[in-house]
Design an enzyme around this catalytic site. Structure first.
Site, mmCIF file in Angstrom:
data_model
loop_
_atom_site.group_PDB
_atom_site.id
_atom_site.type_symbol
_atom_site.label_atom_id
_atom_site.label_comp_id
_atom_site.label_asym_id
_atom_site.label_seq_id
_atom_site.Cartn_x
_atom_site.Cartn_y
_atom_site.Cartn_z
ATOM 1 N N THR A 58 1.708 -1.637 5.334
ATOM 2 C CA THR A 58 0.775 -2.680 4.935
ATOM 3 C C THR A 58 0.284 -2.266 3.524
ATOM 4 O OG1 THR A 58 0.047 -2.790 7.311
ATOM 5 C CG2 THR A 58 -1.543 -3.543 5.583
ATOM 6 N N LYS B 227 -0.948 -10.167 6.484
ATOM 7 C CA LYS B 227 -1.360 -9.097 7.193
ATOM 8 C C LYS B 227 -2.609 -8.617 6.937
ATOM 9 C CE LYS B 227 -0.809 -4.970 9.426
ATOM 10 N NZ LYS B 227 -1.196 -4.894 10.765
ATOM 11 N N LYS C 135 -8.187 1.494 4.044
ATOM 12 C CA LYS C 135 -7.283 0.889 3.011
ATOM 13 C C LYS C 135 -7.059 -0.358 3.181
ATOM 14 C CE LYS C 135 -3.087 1.089 4.352
ATOM 15 N NZ LYS C 135 -1.849 0.784 4.910
HETATM 16 P P1 NAP Z 1 1.584 7.501 9.013
HETATM 17 O O1 NAP Z 1 1.667 8.094 10.399
HETATM 18 O O2 NAP Z 1 0.240 8.234 8.243
HETATM 19 O O3 NAP Z 1 2.804 7.613 8.249
HETATM 20 C C1 NAP Z 1 2.918 7.575 7.064
HETATM 21 C C2 NAP Z 1 4.274 7.655 6.321
HETATM 22 O O4 NAP Z 1 4.487 7.493 5.090
HETATM 23 C C3 NAP Z 1 5.086 9.035 6.498
HETATM 24 O O5 NAP Z 1 6.482 9.053 6.825
HETATM 25 C C4 NAP Z 1 4.604 9.696 5.130
HETATM 26 O O6 NAP Z 1 5.476 10.758 5.049
HETATM 27 C C5 NAP Z 1 5.025 8.667 4.252
HETATM 28 N N1 NAP Z 1 4.418 8.819 2.905
HETATM 29 C C6 NAP Z 1 3.072 8.997 2.667
HETATM 30 N N2 NAP Z 1 2.958 9.200 1.226
HETATM 31 C C7 NAP Z 1 4.274 9.175 0.742
HETATM 32 C C8 NAP Z 1 4.821 9.350 -0.343
HETATM 33 N N3 NAP Z 1 3.851 9.472 -1.517
HETATM 34 N N4 NAP Z 1 6.049 9.761 -0.570
HETATM 35 C C9 NAP Z 1 7.060 9.304 0.329
HETATM 36 N N5 NAP Z 1 6.435 9.035 1.622
HETATM 37 C C10 NAP Z 1 5.287 9.202 2.020
HETATM 38 O O7 NAP Z 1 1.417 5.800 9.137
HETATM 39 P P2 NAP Z 1 1.614 4.835 10.111
HETATM 40 O O8 NAP Z 1 0.555 4.813 11.208
HETATM 41 O O9 NAP Z 1 2.909 5.142 10.447
HETATM 42 O O10 NAP Z 1 1.593 3.577 9.161
HETATM 43 C C11 NAP Z 1 2.521 3.174 8.340
HETATM 44 C C12 NAP Z 1 1.994 1.955 7.600
HETATM 45 O O11 NAP Z 1 2.090 0.872 8.656
HETATM 46 C C13 NAP Z 1 0.995 1.781 6.981
HETATM 47 O O12 NAP Z 1 0.882 1.023 5.942
HETATM 48 C C14 NAP Z 1 -0.011 1.299 8.028
HETATM 49 O O13 NAP Z 1 -1.265 0.654 7.491
HETATM 50 C C15 NAP Z 1 0.921 0.247 8.556
HETATM 51 N N6 NAP Z 1 0.624 0.075 10.204
HETATM 52 C C16 NAP Z 1 -0.008 1.021 11.094
HETATM 53 C C17 NAP Z 1 -0.108 0.602 12.534
HETATM 54 C C18 NAP Z 1 -0.371 1.811 13.306
HETATM 55 O O14 NAP Z 1 -1.089 1.137 14.497
HETATM 56 N N7 NAP Z 1 -0.250 3.039 13.138
HETATM 57 C C19 NAP Z 1 0.212 -0.689 12.671
HETATM 58 C C20 NAP Z 1 0.528 -1.620 11.914
HETATM 59 C C21 NAP Z 1 0.632 -1.237 10.663
HETATM 60 P P3 NAP Z 1 5.193 12.227 5.543
HETATM 61 O O15 NAP Z 1 5.471 12.426 6.887
HETATM 62 O O16 NAP Z 1 5.912 13.321 4.442
HETATM 63 O O17 NAP Z 1 3.603 12.497 5.265
#
Ligand code: NAP
Length: 286
Positions: A98, A173, A241
């Site tokens: 997102t 989104k 965010k």
């Molecule tokens: P998360 O658990 O916080 O994981 C974030 C991922 O991004 C990790 O793999 C992290 O790597 C990587 N990352 C962050 N900064 C980085 C950088 N500078 N360079 C390379 N990799 C980086 O997040 P999530 O919940 O999976 O969500 C991921 C996305 O999907 C977000 O945009 C969120 O808004 C969206 N989303 C989430 C949900 C939900 O329910 N969780 C639902 C729909 C959409 P590291 O492991 O090294 O930190």
């Protein structure tokens, strides 16, 4: 074995179960995560690992991203060993994070300039839907590229739809997540109001779930409230965010503006907890 070779970047809460779906569907999968320890589970399931995004670009037909925010996306594309460092052509890059419509348009132009395609394809749904391949996918970009990857989307979600040019998936989104924020705050306020009037939250939430305003979201978050479990499925910091991005795109309506203030105020203390931890922040306030 499916013969498309897929690369996956980002093994967070969503990325891990989504990548697992592709392995279960027998795609040849290679993964990359900034923190290497998170690659282990996928490796055990049969995925290969890559040393850098550029290596995935060189060896895969399609590369997915599922990372936090615009900054992460920018680094993954533009770093010395980033996606754009590789010279191969005809690849499709699908960004399911997102992020802002602007970063998608920028990356799409850079990809196009190198003979590749970019689709923004964020998802609605959370960890549970990722684990069961029932996400909802909204895409922006080239129609031919979308049709080519549709069979892969069908392994990740129950619905995928092309909604316009690059950035349109992200705009869609952000609209959906503004409703999510309003819904989460509304649910929390309703529980607190009922509690203040000595109504048992479990009774209230059971009645809501069975009423015309019952939703899947309300049921999942209602169960979390009853269990007093605020560990993050969708981290509260991510909705801050998203509301910030929506505001930058012009969202300033009364409910969305109020929700942005509420979630911003809650972020310092509850940012790493689930979105529904907003209830705890509102409880302190009242
Ligand atoms: P998360 O658990 O916080 O994981 C974030 C991922 O991004 C990790 O793999 C992290 O790597 C990587 N990352 C962050 N900064 C980085 C950088 N500078 N360079 C390379 N990799 C980086 O997040 P999530 O919940 O999976 O969500 C991921 C996305 O999907 C977000 O945009 C969120 O808004 C969206 N989303 C989430 C949900 C939900 O329910 N969780 C639902 C729909 C959409 P590291 O492991 O090294 O930190």
């Amino acid at each position: 074995m499916q013969n498309l070779k897929i690369g996956w970047i980002g093994l967070g809460k969503m990325g891990i179960p989504m990548a697992e779906q592709l392995l279960k569907a027998k795609y040849l999968l290679s993964v990359y995560n900034r923190s290497k320890d998170k690659e282990a589970a996928l490796k055990t399931m049969g995925a290969q690992t890559a040393s850098a995004p550029s290596a995935l670009m060189a060896t895969c037909d399609i590369v997915f991203l599922m990372v936090s925010d615009d900054e992460a996306v920018s680094q993954i594309f533009k770093a010395e060993d980033g996606l754009l460092a590789d010279e191969s052509t005809g690849k499709i890059i699908i960004n399911m994070s997102t992020v802002s419509p602007g970063i998608s348009r920028e990356m799409a132009a850079l990809c196009e300039g190198k003979g590749n395609f970019y689709l923004d394809a964020p998802v609605s749904g959370s960890v549970k839907q990722a684990e069961t391949g029932t996400l909802v996918i909204m895409a922006g970009g080239n129609e031919e590229a979308f049709e080519k990857v549709k069979p892969v989307f069908e392994k990740l979600g129950k619905l995928s739809m092309l909604v316009g040019a690059n950035g349109a998936g992200n705009s869609t989104k952000l609209a959906i997540n503004s409703l999510l924020a309003i819904h989460a705050q509304g649910l929390a306020e309703t529980v607190l109001f009922a509690q203040a009037n000595h109504i048992n939250p479990e009774d209230l939430l059971t009645l809501i779930s069975n009423s015309a305003i019952g939703t899947v979201f309300g049921k999942i978050k209602g169960d979390a409230i009853i269990a007093d479990n605020y560990s993050a499925a969708f981290a509260l910091k991510h909705i801050v965010k998203d509301l910030r991005l929506a505001k930058a795109e012009g969202l300033s309506s009364p409910l969305a503006a109020a929700a942005f203030t509420t979630f911003q105020n809650a972020e310092t203390e509850y940012g790493d907890e689930d979105i529904i931890a907003v209830l705890k922040a509102l409880k302190v306030e009242n």
